[in-house]
Design a protein around this motif. Sequence first.
Motif, PDB file in Angstrom:
ATOM      1  N   VAL A  32       0.827  -1.207   0.000  1.00  0.00           N
ATOM      2  CA  VAL A  32       0.000   0.000   0.000  1.00  0.00           C
ATOM      3  C   VAL A  32       0.860   1.255   0.000  1.00  0.00           C
ATOM      4  O   VAL A  32       0.620   2.203  -0.756  1.00  0.00           O
ATOM      5  CB  VAL A  32      -0.948  -0.001   1.219  1.00  0.00           C
ATOM      6  CG1 VAL A  32      -1.686   1.337   1.337  1.00  0.00           C
ATOM      7  CG2 VAL A  32      -1.948  -1.151   1.114  1.00  0.00           C
ATOM      8  N   THR A  33       1.903   1.262   0.840  1.00  0.00           N
ATOM      9  CA  THR A  33       2.763   2.438   0.950  1.00  0.00           C
ATOM     10  C   THR A  33       3.500   2.719  -0.359  1.00  0.00           C
ATOM     11  O   THR A  33       3.571   3.868  -0.812  1.00  0.00           O
ATOM     12  CB  THR A  33       3.782   2.240   2.086  1.00  0.00           C
ATOM     13  OG1 THR A  33       3.071   2.064   3.314  1.00  0.00           O
ATOM     14  CG2 THR A  33       4.702   3.444   2.208  1.00  0.00           C
ATOM     15  N   MET A  34       4.038   1.678  -0.982  1.00  0.00           N
ATOM     16  CA  MET A  34       4.765   1.873  -2.240  1.00  0.00           C
ATOM     17  C   MET A  34       3.824   2.344  -3.352  1.00  0.00           C
ATOM     18  O   MET A  34       4.201   3.181  -4.181  1.00  0.00           O
ATOM     19  CB  MET A  34       5.462   0.580  -2.651  1.00  0.00           C
ATOM     20  CG  MET A  34       6.692   0.255  -1.822  1.00  0.00           C
ATOM     21  SD  MET A  34       7.969   1.565  -1.876  1.00  0.00           S
ATOM     22  CE  MET A  34       8.343   1.622  -3.642  1.00  0.00           C
ATOM     23  N   THR A  35       2.610   1.832  -3.371  1.00  0.00           N
ATOM     24  CA  THR A  35       1.641   2.268  -4.379  1.00  0.00           C
ATOM     25  C   THR A  35       1.312   3.745  -4.195  1.00  0.00           C
ATOM     26  O   THR A  35       1.243   4.508  -5.170  1.00  0.00           O
ATOM     27  CB  THR A  35       0.353   1.434  -4.284  1.00  0.00           C
ATOM     28  OG1 THR A  35       0.666   0.062  -4.519  1.00  0.00           O
ATOM     29  CG2 THR A  35      -0.671   1.886  -5.319  1.00  0.00           C
ATOM     30  N   ARG A  36       1.158   4.163  -2.949  1.00  0.00           N
ATOM     31  CA  ARG A  36       0.848   5.563  -2.695  1.00  0.00           C
ATOM     32  C   ARG A  36       2.035   6.477  -3.012  1.00  0.00           C
ATOM     33  O   ARG A  36       1.868   7.571  -3.556  1.00  0.00           O
ATOM     34  CB  ARG A  36       0.414   5.743  -1.242  1.00  0.00           C
ATOM     35  CG  ARG A  36      -0.907   5.065  -0.913  1.00  0.00           C
ATOM     36  CD  ARG A  36      -1.367   5.335   0.503  1.00  0.00           C
ATOM     37  NE  ARG A  36      -1.724   6.733   0.696  1.00  0.00           N
ATOM     38  CZ  ARG A  36      -2.197   7.226   1.842  1.00  0.00           C
ATOM     39  NH1 ARG A  36      -2.341   6.423   2.882  1.00  0.00           N
ATOM     40  NH2 ARG A  36      -2.500   8.509   1.951  1.00  0.00           N
ATOM     41  N   LEU A  37       3.246   6.016  -2.692  1.00  0.00           N
ATOM     42  CA  LEU A  37       4.427   6.812  -3.020  1.00  0.00           C
ATOM     43  C   LEU A  37       4.623   6.912  -4.532  1.00  0.00           C
ATOM     44  O   LEU A  37       4.965   7.970  -5.057  1.00  0.00           O
ATOM     45  CB  LEU A  37       5.670   6.202  -2.367  1.00  0.00           C
ATOM     46  CG  LEU A  37       5.771   6.332  -0.844  1.00  0.00           C
ATOM     47  CD1 LEU A  37       6.980   5.564  -0.319  1.00  0.00           C
ATOM     48  CD2 LEU A  37       5.865   7.801  -0.425  1.00  0.00           C
ATOM     49  N   ARG A  38       4.396   5.823  -5.233  1.00  0.00           N
ATOM     50  CA  ARG A  38       4.504   5.828  -6.696  1.00  0.00           C
ATOM     51  C   ARG A  38       3.505   6.811  -7.316  1.00  0.00           C
ATOM     52  O   ARG A  38       3.833   7.583  -8.213  1.00  0.00           O
ATOM     53  CB  ARG A  38       4.244   4.418  -7.207  1.00  0.00           C
ATOM     54  CG  ARG A  38       4.221   4.261  -8.722  1.00  0.00           C
ATOM     55  CD  ARG A  38       5.619   4.235  -9.287  1.00  0.00           C
ATOM     56  NE  ARG A  38       5.949   5.418 -10.028  1.00  0.00           N
ATOM     57  CZ  ARG A  38       7.125   5.643 -10.572  1.00  0.00           C
ATOM     58  NH1 ARG A  38       8.099   4.782 -10.420  1.00  0.00           N
ATOM     59  NH2 ARG A  38       7.364   6.740 -11.246  1.00  0.00           N
ATOM     60  N   SER A  39       2.272   6.760  -6.796  1.00  0.00           N
ATOM     61  CA  SER A  39       1.239   7.673  -7.277  1.00  0.00           C
ATOM     62  C   SER A  39       1.610   9.114  -6.997  1.00  0.00           C
ATOM     63  O   SER A  39       1.406  10.010  -7.830  1.00  0.00           O
ATOM     64  CB  SER A  39      -0.106   7.327  -6.620  1.00  0.00           C
ATOM     65  OG  SER A  39      -1.099   8.264  -6.982  1.00  0.00           O
ATOM     66  N   LEU A  40       2.176   9.359  -5.825  1.00  0.00           N
ATOM     67  CA  LEU A  40       2.579  10.709  -5.447  1.00  0.00           C
ATOM     68  C   LEU A  40       3.673  11.237  -6.376  1.00  0.00           C
ATOM     69  O   LEU A  40       3.649  12.396  -6.792  1.00  0.00           O
ATOM     70  CB  LEU A  40       3.054  10.692  -3.998  1.00  0.00           C
ATOM     71  CG  LEU A  40       3.236  12.018  -3.271  1.00  0.00           C
ATOM     72  CD1 LEU A  40       3.041  11.826  -1.771  1.00  0.00           C
ATOM     73  CD2 LEU A  40       4.604  12.609  -3.535  1.00  0.00           C
ATOM     74  N   VAL A  41       4.617  10.378  -6.718  1.00  0.00           N
ATOM     75  CA  VAL A  41       5.694  10.765  -7.642  1.00  0.00           C
ATOM     76  C   VAL A  41       5.114  11.119  -9.009  1.00  0.00           C
ATOM     77  O   VAL A  41       5.486  12.129  -9.622  1.00  0.00           O
ATOM     78  CB  VAL A  41       6.736   9.630  -7.761  1.00  0.00           C
ATOM     79  CG1 VAL A  41       7.688   9.892  -8.927  1.00  0.00           C
ATOM     80  CG2 VAL A  41       7.530   9.498  -6.466  1.00  0.00           C
ATOM     81  N   GLU A  42       4.193  10.290  -9.497  1.00  0.00           N
ATOM     82  CA  GLU A  42       3.584  10.539 -10.808  1.00  0.00           C
ATOM     83  C   GLU A  42       2.787  11.835 -10.794  1.00  0.00           C
ATOM     84  O   GLU A  42       2.806  12.606 -11.759  1.00  0.00           O
ATOM     85  CB  GLU A  42       2.669   9.368 -11.183  1.00  0.00           C
ATOM     86  CG  GLU A  42       3.386   8.055 -11.401  1.00  0.00           C
ATOM     87  CD  GLU A  42       4.239   8.054 -12.656  1.00  0.00           C
ATOM     88  OE1 GLU A  42       4.009   8.903 -13.536  1.00  0.00           O
ATOM     89  OE2 GLU A  42       5.141   7.217 -12.760  1.00  0.00           O
ATOM     90  N   ARG A  43       2.049  12.054  -9.711  1.00  0.00           N
ATOM     91  CA  ARG A  43       1.161  13.215  -9.637  1.00  0.00           C
ATOM     92  C   ARG A  43       1.928  14.524  -9.510  1.00  0.00           C
ATOM     93  O   ARG A  43       1.537  15.539 -10.092  1.00  0.00           O
ATOM     94  CB  ARG A  43       0.209  13.042  -8.450  1.00  0.00           C
ATOM     95  CG  ARG A  43      -0.875  14.094  -8.350  1.00  0.00           C
ATOM     96  CD  ARG A  43      -1.916  13.743  -7.312  1.00  0.00           C
ATOM     97  NE  ARG A  43      -1.392  13.694  -5.960  1.00  0.00           N
ATOM     98  CZ  ARG A  43      -1.152  12.586  -5.286  1.00  0.00           C
ATOM     99  NH1 ARG A  43      -1.369  11.399  -5.843  1.00  0.00           N
ATOM    100  NH2 ARG A  43      -0.692  12.621  -4.045  1.00  0.00           N
TER     101      ARG A  43
END
Length: 440
Positions: free
Chosen positions: A326-337
Amino acid sequence: MYYHDTSGKPIGSKIRTKNKLFSYEGETKGLFFGQHLFFRNSKEKSVVITEGELDAASVCEALGDFPAVSLPSGAAAAQKAMKTNYEWLQQFEKIILFFDNDEAGRKAAKDAADVLPPGKVYIASLDAYKDASDALQANDYKAVENAYWGAKAYRPDGIVEGKALLELVTTPSTPHDHEYPFAGLNNKLHGIRYGELCTITAGSGIGKSSFCRDIATSLLQNGERVGYLALEESNKRTALGLMSSAVGKSLHLGEPTHQELVDAFDSTMANWNLFLFDGFGSYDPDVIYNRIEYLASGLECKIIFLDHLSILLSGLDGDERRMIDVTMTRLRSLVERTGIALFLVSHLRRSTQDGGHEEGARVTLSQLRGSAAIAQLSDSVIALERNQQSDSDASQTTVRVIKNRYSGETGIACTLSYNLQTCKFIETEFDEEFDPTKDF
């Protein structure tokens, strides 16, 4: 305005006053206004759905004897109306949503389109009028006709037609936004790029934080805006470590004088665009995500360091593998956004082999802590290998690239020798690894 059941029997009526006050008597059963007129296998291939009853009547008047209905309970309940009448709508090849030209109407059209049969939905809009009724009151029949024939096919968020990417794919992009302070890493990774997540990993005490500080110092000295969240140490320790790397003198060891510290601060921190996170230990991940987003969007930090992943999760209860996913998915999304470059420090699983990571064992992707999400969602992974127990090579660190999405080049990038007095990494040449496929 009367509502009818499927047989055409009146079941309710909506009353509208001249002040646009509405009341309702009877029931609607969730059916569209005017639906009974087109209930049995309409010969038409298209249907128009409007927000209001007068809008539906206006479309019929402008286009002729044509299936046009309206929502029974306004824009707020548009999605519910689509679900209730889904079976009836399936008979049409084209469903045109002709909602009001305002924020509520545009949102309702998107919500409704998301639950309708894929590929059938089109959205019509008026530029000069709020709705079809207003257009007809202005005697502008042509505006309604143009809106109908100009309705655009709806594509849900995330779907982009390849033909629309000409400008995107033909705009030249630089191979990197910054260089690493080590030539070997630049040769392998081709520099630092915004919009990428780079994970730095190693065994305990190998020098992950020192390595990050060296990269951060290089970026700060080049004028970059940097956010630094060191969750395992105080801001004083982080600041002194960055200052030490910059001035080439260990300021966190011994007893430097007050003037020495002032001079070091004036030549480093006072000139840098550096933002730290004021905290220590375990934090709610939601708070950390929020702070990273603020650093990126509010303070325009293009490069952020998060040291480290494990302590971010240490205060949570639950399965570690699931939490890392969950944490990595959220961090990945944050980087993309946000478009930032994020350097993330992660620990390794404890090695079961005789020579552990603290004794220089080779690091592989499968040894990353928790699930495979860290490896999968990182653009690059840099591993540090050092034998802390060696009498001769305890200061020698092998820098190995074990993932490289940009170019695919992996393997040893360089070796670094750390000088404790100057707090500097010195890059040295390394011996190429033996490859039996080409070294005979």
